[in-house]
Design an enzyme around this catalytic site. Structure first.
Site, PDB file in Angstrom:
ATOM      1  N   CYS A  52      19.650 -32.545  11.235  1.00 23.31           N
ATOM      2  CA  CYS A  52      19.348 -31.314  12.028  1.00 23.31           C
ATOM      3  C   CYS A  52      20.228 -30.301  11.896  1.00 23.31           C
ATOM      4  O   CYS A  52      21.440 -30.685  11.818  1.00 23.31           O
ATOM      5  CB  CYS A  52      19.057 -31.908  13.542  1.00 23.31           C
ATOM      6  SG  CYS A  52      18.956 -30.451  14.504  1.00 23.31           S
ATOM      7  N   LYS A  82     -11.923   2.346   9.820  1.00 27.51           N
ATOM      8  CA  LYS A  82     -12.327   1.976   8.433  1.00 27.51           C
ATOM      9  C   LYS A  82     -12.002   0.507   8.087  1.00 27.51           C
ATOM     10  O   LYS A  82     -10.877   0.128   8.283  1.00 27.51           O
ATOM     11  CB  LYS A  82     -10.921   2.703   7.497  1.00 27.51           C
ATOM     12  CG  LYS A  82     -11.243   2.593   6.121  1.00 27.51           C
ATOM     13  CD  LYS A  82     -10.328   3.651   5.646  1.00 27.51           C
ATOM     14  CE  LYS A  82     -10.177   3.585   3.805  1.00 27.51           C
ATOM     15  NZ  LYS A  82     -10.374   2.292   3.279  1.00 27.51           N
ATOM     16  N   CYS A 106      20.063 -32.912  21.454  1.00 30.58           N
ATOM     17  CA  CYS A 106      20.282 -31.905  20.543  1.00 30.58           C
ATOM     18  C   CYS A 106      20.578 -30.648  21.291  1.00 30.58           C
ATOM     19  O   CYS A 106      19.655 -29.955  21.895  1.00 30.58           O
ATOM     20  CB  CYS A 106      19.329 -31.591  19.505  1.00 30.58           C
ATOM     21  SG  CYS A 106      19.535 -30.167  18.429  1.00 30.58           S
ATOM     22  N   GLU A 119     -19.654  -1.840   4.751  1.00 28.01           N
ATOM     23  CA  GLU A 119     -18.629  -2.706   4.372  1.00 28.01           C
ATOM     24  C   GLU A 119     -18.643  -4.197   4.742  1.00 28.01           C
ATOM     25  O   GLU A 119     -19.042  -4.475   6.113  1.00 28.01           O
ATOM     26  CB  GLU A 119     -17.481  -2.126   5.115  1.00 28.01           C
ATOM     27  CG  GLU A 119     -15.860  -2.650   4.645  1.00 28.01           C
ATOM     28  CD  GLU A 119     -15.431  -1.669   3.222  1.00 28.01           C
ATOM     29  OE1 GLU A 119     -16.317  -0.997   2.939  1.00 28.01           O
ATOM     30  OE2 GLU A 119     -14.426  -1.887   3.079  1.00 28.01           O
ATOM     31  N   SER A 134     -15.007   7.098  -3.668  1.00 29.14           N
ATOM     32  CA  SER A 134     -14.240   6.651  -2.766  1.00 29.14           C
ATOM     33  C   SER A 134     -13.620   7.797  -1.704  1.00 29.14           C
ATOM     34  O   SER A 134     -14.370   8.805  -1.676  1.00 29.14           O
ATOM     35  CB  SER A 134     -12.717   6.064  -3.501  1.00 29.14           C
ATOM     36  OG  SER A 134     -11.850   5.525  -2.484  1.00 29.14           O
ATOM     37  N   LEU A 135     -12.791   7.392  -0.978  1.00 26.25           N
ATOM     38  CA  LEU A 135     -12.259   8.779   0.070  1.00 26.25           C
ATOM     39  C   LEU A 135     -10.975   9.106  -0.283  1.00 26.25           C
ATOM     40  O   LEU A 135     -10.083   7.980  -0.451  1.00 26.25           O
ATOM     41  CB  LEU A 135     -12.415   8.181   1.604  1.00 26.25           C
ATOM     42  CG  LEU A 135     -13.775   7.860   2.162  1.00 26.25           C
ATOM     43  CD1 LEU A 135     -13.818   7.601   3.712  1.00 26.25           C
ATOM     44  CD2 LEU A 135     -14.434   9.551   2.244  1.00 26.25           C
ATOM     45  N   LYS A 152      -5.015   6.583   6.837  1.00 22.52           N
ATOM     46  CA  LYS A 152      -4.517   5.058   6.791  1.00 22.52           C
ATOM     47  C   LYS A 152      -3.442   4.929   7.778  1.00 22.52           C
ATOM     48  O   LYS A 152      -2.429   5.696   7.933  1.00 22.52           O
ATOM     49  CB  LYS A 152      -3.865   4.981   5.234  1.00 22.52           C
ATOM     50  CG  LYS A 152      -4.963   4.967   4.118  1.00 22.52           C
ATOM     51  CD  LYS A 152      -5.423   3.623   3.920  1.00 22.52           C
ATOM     52  CE  LYS A 152      -4.590   2.801   3.269  1.00 22.52           C
ATOM     53  NZ  LYS A 152      -5.042   1.364   2.741  1.00 22.52           N
ATOM     54  N   TYR A 179       2.420   1.942  -3.456  1.00 23.24           N
ATOM     55  CA  TYR A 179       1.189   2.277  -4.468  1.00 23.24           C
ATOM     56  C   TYR A 179       0.960   3.803  -3.886  1.00 23.24           C
ATOM     57  O   TYR A 179       0.898   4.419  -5.101  1.00 23.24           O
ATOM     58  CB  TYR A 179       0.185   1.571  -3.953  1.00 23.24           C
ATOM     59  CG  TYR A 179      -1.038   1.743  -4.744  1.00 23.24           C
ATOM     60  CD1 TYR A 179      -1.336   1.297  -6.077  1.00 23.24           C
ATOM     61  CD2 TYR A 179      -2.040   2.632  -4.395  1.00 23.24           C
ATOM     62  CE1 TYR A 179      -2.547   1.744  -6.869  1.00 23.24           C
ATOM     63  CE2 TYR A 179      -3.029   3.507  -5.197  1.00 23.24           C
ATOM     64  CZ  TYR A 179      -3.357   2.689  -6.510  1.00 23.24           C
ATOM     65  OH  TYR A 179      -4.302   3.061  -7.264  1.00 23.24           O
ATOM     66  N   ASP A 206       0.948  -1.128   0.000  1.00 22.53           N
ATOM     67  CA  ASP A 206      -0.027   0.005   0.014  1.00 22.53           C
ATOM     68  C   ASP A 206       0.946   1.355   0.084  1.00 22.53           C
ATOM     69  O   ASP A 206       0.570   2.130  -0.856  1.00 22.53           O
ATOM     70  CB  ASP A 206      -0.935   0.051   1.348  1.00 22.53           C
ATOM     71  CG  ASP A 206      -1.800  -0.996   1.124  1.00 22.53           C
ATOM     72  OD1 ASP A 206      -1.974  -1.761   0.134  1.00 22.53           O
ATOM     73  OD2 ASP A 206      -2.748  -0.986   2.040  1.00 22.53           O
TER      74      ASP A 206
HETATM   75  S1  IVH Z   1     -17.748   6.219   4.384  1.00 19.48           S
HETATM   76  C1  IVH Z   1     -17.938   8.430  -0.314  1.00 19.48           C
HETATM   77  N1  IVH Z   1     -16.967   4.778   6.537  1.00 19.48           N
HETATM   78  O1  IVH Z   1     -13.305   2.674   2.768  1.00 19.48           O
HETATM   79  C2  IVH Z   1     -17.185   7.248   0.471  1.00 19.48           C
HETATM   80  N2  IVH Z   1     -16.288   4.005   4.300  1.00 19.48           N
HETATM   81  O2  IVH Z   1     -11.398   4.533   1.229  1.00 19.48           O
HETATM   82  C3  IVH Z   1     -17.805   6.989   2.123  1.00 19.48           C
HETATM   83  N3  IVH Z   1     -14.796   1.913   4.523  1.00 19.48           N
HETATM   84  O3  IVH Z   1     -15.531   2.940   0.013  1.00 19.48           O
HETATM   85  C4  IVH Z   1     -17.314   6.133   2.736  1.00 19.48           C
HETATM   86  N4  IVH Z   1     -15.069   1.763   6.641  1.00 19.48           N
HETATM   87  O4  IVH Z   1     -15.329   0.843   1.391  1.00 19.48           O
HETATM   88  C5  IVH Z   1     -16.781   4.981   5.335  1.00 19.48           C
HETATM   89  N5  IVH Z   1     -16.538   3.695   8.297  1.00 19.48           N
HETATM   90  C6  IVH Z   1     -16.474   3.755   7.062  1.00 19.48           C
HETATM   91  C7  IVH Z   1     -15.643   2.854   6.339  1.00 19.48           C
HETATM   92  C8  IVH Z   1     -15.431   3.099   4.871  1.00 19.48           C
HETATM   93  C9  IVH Z   1     -14.824   1.373   5.469  1.00 19.48           C
HETATM   94  C10 IVH Z   1     -14.621   1.555   3.014  1.00 19.48           C
HETATM   95  C11 IVH Z   1     -15.634   1.899   2.014  1.00 19.48           C
HETATM   96  C12 IVH Z   1     -15.029   3.053   1.004  1.00 19.48           C
HETATM   97  C13 IVH Z   1     -13.704   3.228   1.338  1.00 19.48           C
HETATM   98  C14 IVH Z   1     -12.883   4.347   1.160  1.00 19.48           C
END
Ligand code: IVH
Length: 642
Positions: A382, A101, A405, A156, A75-76, A288, A30, A27
């Protein structure tokens, strides 16, 4: 420009591999390349709508129906440090909801007339795949709710660690996220197992008006939906303290995978005001955690002899930093793991390390193998004593059966002195090795003669009078330790702490245990025929007999003192949280001795949570509060025993 194209191509490849559950890079790596591409794109001012910075990777599974989302599922944006998180927070400085998360995959759920009618994966954010059949197997998701209007929510889906370990016996999946992604997109729902969900978002509830997200989440919880644990803060310092607490502690305690924290402004009016970029809402941010998996190259495999003669492969690789610690070694588990995973010298490998867990090799990135590589040599002798190793068909380990041993003997003494066994202060691994090499100790019984050599010990570098006195006092104290701990300390193959406790219930003295038959041993709780054979075999050894006689002559306790088991706690299940005045193992033993059970996590079946002072912030504590489980202190537990 060339550079941009190349990076875009690479990142697309990495996205696809990640989405399939087989990432090619870590990660952290990336994210480095992702930011690089982002910067380059910003500099040149040309943003390709197909660039990985603008799209969400997604590979379709044949045969699953494609469904367009009513509202794009974005996504976030991510922050890797508190500096960037603060920048985000400072744009508004208002109430923020903070949630773990979860590391799984997003599913959008639709309820109509109170019934679950659709479930769709995120896909590319615009369209996803219909997975209602597998989502119906998610045990903690109510398929019916009270609310009769149209309801669209997001959550999730994930696999808890215990389910992952139970199901993944053949190592098909590299981590719980990959398993969740694989299971949810199976055609045959009957083979989807172990899935759970936590809801984090309300998209739409017909005719309902909300002012804050908290109200929305409360509404969902009132429908019986499992809403993700949420805490609200308005102060940035409190947010960082809370996130750090999750990163360093809670993350290890919860039974499901978490890869960071999610922060969202609570007021919906603020959310509207901030709006979205092409890929992310501006009102939310993911923080993260540092990666717990890294990629490196395997250079060598060495073989280590354990206390019971098991010979374990250890990978030696180019140094990597995981979770803030630099390492260049990790366990390869056993010879079968190397063969099953086809791990070769020179391979690119994935190594994982979670806080205080031994680093381990997860897999080789076989796709990255550019040339013919050779398998590590599996020893036939061994590596410590040179005796032929024992290989049994179904046993994934290779074994040294030589009781003389050297490596085994040293490991046995280290184990004997260790905290969970006889707990001898000052006799850690380094000192045991030193005293062994200098001829002071050759087996655990020699420890009880060390007092006669106190003067010679005092002359050793780094020892001195006070230290030697402490060691000798520590050894003296072991004479009164319950027999079950001595039994565990002897390092008999297959006899762990719990098994030792079960054995002494049937055989409360060393004398009775020595004379037990294999058949009598095999019927003890948790002792199968293999361990029974191993215990019986252990007591037959002439050198064992001599060593045990010497222990007895030294005055060591060979009887289980608490023969009277009380039933005061029968039928009650306890969960412990925090550091108590006694070692956890001892508290657990006390509870079991009185007929109670101990569990690692709080559920509706928990009778009491025993919490150390100041543990009110832990997940276990919060869960106990949520479920109405009684919370007691250590001294209240002790009172219950009377
Ligand atoms: S809120 C507009 N809350 O993380 C998206 N996401 O990196 C709002 N995820 O796509 C997402 N736990 O798959 C939210 N407590 C949480 C989460 C969560 C895991 C995942 C989810 C999202 C991704 C974003």
């Amino acid at each position: 420009m060339e550079n941009i194209k190349e990076l875009q191509k690479q990142l697309t490849l990495f996205d696809e591999a990640y989405e399939k559950g087989n990432p090619l890079i870590s990660d952290t790596e990336y994210e480095k390349r992702y930011s690089e591409l982002q910067e380059l794109e910003q500099k040149t001012g040309t943003v390709d709508p197909n660039s990985p910075t603008q799209t969400i990777a997604y590979t379709k599974v044949d045969g699953l129906e494609t469904v367009k989302h009513t509202i794009p599922m974005l996504s976030l944006d991510k922050a890797n440090d508190y500096h960037n998180l603060k920048k985000w927070f400072s744009q508004v400085r208002d109430n923020v909801l903070v949630q773990p998360k979860l590391d799984g995959l997003t599913i959008v759920l639709h309820y109509q007339d109170g019934k679950l009618v659709d479930a769709v994966t995120r896909g590319n954010g615009i369209e996803g795949e219909r997975v209602l059949h597998t989502v119906n197997t998610v045990v903690n998701l109510p398929k019916e709710v009270l609310f009769a209007g149209n309801l669209e929510i997001r959550g999730e889906v994930y696999i808890p660690f215990d389910e992952f370990n139970k199901i993944n016996t053949n190592g098909e999946y590299t981590n719980p996220r990959a398993m969740a992604a694989g299971m949810i997109r199976r055609h045959d729902a009957s083979s989807a197992k172990g899935l759970r969900i936590q809801i984090f978002d309300l998209v739409n509830a017909e005719d309902q008006v909300f002012v804050t997200d908290r109200e929305q989440l409360e509404f969902l919880a009132n429908q019986g939906l499992p809403v993700v644990q949420t805490t609200m803060f308005a102060d940035f310092d409190k947010i960082t303290t809370y996130c750090t607490q999750w990163q360093e502690k809670l993350r290890q305690e919860v039974p499901y995978p978490i890869d960071g924290m999610v922060l969202k402004f609570d007021r919906l009016e603020i959310r509207e005001r901030l709006g979205f970029t092409a890929k992310f809402p501006r009102w939310g941010m993911a923080f993260k955690f540092p990666s717990q998996e890294e990629f490196t190259y395997l250079r060598e495999v060495t073989w280590q002899v354990g206390k019971s003669g098991q010979i374990t492969p250890v990978a030696v690789f180019d140094p990597i930093e995981i979770d803030g610690v630099t390492i260049n070694r990790a366990t390869l588990h056993n010879k079968q793991f190397i063969l099953d995973q086809d791990i070769r010298i020179g391979d690119r490998i994935v190594v994982a390390r979670a806080n205080d867990v031994i680093p381990k090799v997860i897999r080789a990135v076989v796709e990255a193998r550019a040339e013919e590589l050779t398998l590590p040599e599996i020893p036939t002798q061994c590596p410590s004593c040179g005796q032929d190793v024992w290989v049994e068909g179904s046993n994934p380990h290779i074994q040294c059966l030589n009781p003389f041993c050297k490596a085994q003997i040293i490991e046995k003494i280290i184990h004997y002195c260790s905290r969970d066994a006889m707990d001898i202060e000052g006799m850690g691994e380094v000192n045991v090795r030193l005293l062994f090499e200098l001829g002071f100790i050759r087996d655990p019984a020699d420890l009880y003669e060390l007092h006669t050599k106190a003067e010679a010990l005092q002359d050793l570098e780094g020892f001195g009078k006070t230290k030697v006195k402490k060691i000798i006092e520590g050894i003296e104290k072991t004479k009164d330790i319950p027999f079950s701990r001595l039994l565990f300390a002897l390092a008999i193959p297959g006899v762990g702490r719990t098994t030792a406790q079960a054995i002494v219930k049937k055989f409360p003295t060393l004398e009775s245990l020595k004379n037990a038959s294999k058949e009598e041993l095999a019927i003890v709780d948790g002792v199968g025929s293999v361990t029974a054979q191993s215990i019986w075999f252990y007591f037959q050894g002439p050198q064992t007999k001599t060593m045990l006689n010497r222990l007895v002559n030294a005055g060591i306790n060979t009887e289980e003192l608490v023969a009277e088991t009380k039933d005061t706690l029968t039928g009650k299940t306890f969960v412990l949280t925090g550091t108590m005045s006694l070692p956890r193992a001892e508290i657990e033993a006390i509870i079991k001795q009185s007929g109670g059970k101990v569990s690692g996590s709080v559920s509706s079946k928990t009778s009491f949570l025993v919490a150390a002072p100041g543990e009110t912030g832990t997940t276990k504590y919060q869960k106990a509060v949520d479920l109405g489980v009684s919370i007691i202190s250590e001294s209240q537990l002790m009172e219950m025993l009377l």
